[in-house]
Every structure is written in structure tokens, then in C-alpha cells.
Design a protein around this motif. Sequence first.
Motif, PDB file in Angstrom:
ATOM      1  N   GLN A 120       0.827  -1.197   0.000  1.00  0.00           N
ATOM      2  CA  GLN A 120       0.000   0.000   0.000  1.00  0.00           C
ATOM      3  C   GLN A 120       0.868   1.257   0.000  1.00  0.00           C
ATOM      4  OE1 GLN A 120      -2.585  -0.429   3.432  1.00  0.00           O
ATOM      5  NE2 GLN A 120      -4.162  -1.401   2.187  1.00  0.00           N
ATOM      6  N   THR A 121       0.267   2.352  -0.432  1.00  0.00           N
ATOM      7  CA  THR A 121       0.958   3.639  -0.379  1.00  0.00           C
ATOM      8  C   THR A 121       1.471   3.902   1.032  1.00  0.00           C
ATOM      9  OG1 THR A 121      -0.359   4.569  -2.174  1.00  0.00           O
ATOM     10  CG2 THR A 121       0.682   6.123  -0.666  1.00  0.00           C
ATOM     11  N   LEU A 162       6.546   4.342  -0.037  1.00  0.00           N
ATOM     12  CA  LEU A 162       6.249   4.032  -1.435  1.00  0.00           C
ATOM     13  C   LEU A 162       5.011   4.761  -1.927  1.00  0.00           C
ATOM     14  CD1 LEU A 162       7.231   0.302  -1.351  1.00  0.00           C
ATOM     15  CD2 LEU A 162       8.113   1.967  -2.988  1.00  0.00           C
ATOM     16  N   LYS A 163       5.065   5.124  -3.201  1.00  0.00           N
ATOM     17  CA  LYS A 163       3.982   5.851  -3.854  1.00  0.00           C
ATOM     18  C   LYS A 163       3.494   5.037  -5.056  1.00  0.00           C
ATOM     19  CE  LYS A 163       6.443  10.188  -2.889  1.00  0.00           C
ATOM     20  NZ  LYS A 163       7.025  11.399  -3.508  1.00  0.00           N
ATOM     21  N   ASP A 194       5.749   4.634  -7.978  1.00  0.00           N
ATOM     22  CA  ASP A 194       6.905   3.733  -7.873  1.00  0.00           C
ATOM     23  C   ASP A 194       6.605   2.355  -8.480  1.00  0.00           C
ATOM     24  OD1 ASP A 194       7.455   5.075  -4.610  1.00  0.00           O
ATOM     25  OD2 ASP A 194       8.564   5.568  -6.439  1.00  0.00           O
ATOM     26  N   THR A 195       5.367   2.138  -8.870  1.00  0.00           N
ATOM     27  CA  THR A 195       4.991   0.859  -9.470  1.00  0.00           C
ATOM     28  C   THR A 195       5.759   0.630 -10.766  1.00  0.00           C
ATOM     29  OG1 THR A 195       2.779   0.886  -8.503  1.00  0.00           O
ATOM     30  CG2 THR A 195       3.091  -0.431 -10.498  1.00  0.00           C
ATOM     31  N   VAL A 251       2.412  -0.624  -6.104  1.00  0.00           N
ATOM     32  CA  VAL A 251       2.005   0.172  -4.953  1.00  0.00           C
ATOM     33  C   VAL A 251       0.560   0.604  -5.172  1.00  0.00           C
ATOM     34  CG1 VAL A 251       2.528   2.158  -3.499  1.00  0.00           C
ATOM     35  CG2 VAL A 251       4.376   0.979  -4.719  1.00  0.00           C
TER      36      VAL A 251
END
Length: 126
Positions: free
Chosen positions: A13-14, A86-87, A90-91, A124
Motif C-alpha cells: 500500500q501507499t 512508497l507511492k 513507484d509501481t 504500490v
Amino acid sequence: QLQLVESGGGLVQTGGSLRLSCAASGFTLDSYGIGWFRQAPGKEREGVLCISSRGGYMRYADSVKGRFTISRDNAKNTVYLQMNSLKPEDTAVYYCAAHSTSQLLCDISRYWYDYWGQGTQVTVSS
């Protein structure tokens, strides 16, 4: 046979964290600069961070400064990418790469590298 294998990817998750590993086989990493790259669908592969063979020099992309760190354990022949905060952006598929060099430097240009892993997916969710 020289091989790099990434692991540790997954769904998070974010705001969450993941640690990716890049393990080498068939050669020792202690004379190689190592980089981490990522590629999102429809985008070019971009350099994220790199670390010199001895670990004393690193470079970071602006997009990950303060959130991602790179480290290496030459005794384990492994390099790590710690990703925090993580955002969704960033995926991507994350790749590690190696470049043999006597210089105590590294680069986040993909053209500097000779060997690549197969990648590990990081997703993410928002």
C-alpha cells in the motif's frame, strides 16, 4: 554463467516499504558497480540508484531521494534496495544490473551496465 536474480517484489500500500535483493551467481560482486533500475508500462527504463564496488559511492535519482537506499553485502554477494514511503508512481518492474570496473564509482545510466537480472514486480496500491 553470470547471473543476477532479483527478489522481494510484491504488492504494497501507499506509504509502505519493501526491500529488494539482488543476488549474484557465477561471479563475485566485489569488483562490480551495481545499479537498480525500474520500468513502468509504456515508459523507458530509468536508473534509480547505484552503488560502487566498495560501497563508498552512491547516486540517487531525484525521485527517490530520502525514500530509497541502496546497500551491499559483498560477503553474501548481494545488493539491497530498501524502499520506504512508497507511492503509486513507484509501481514498476525493478531490475538490478552490474558493471565490472576498477573505478570506485557508479552510474545510473543504463548504458553503463553489462549484466542484468530478470526483474521483480513492485506494485504500490493507492
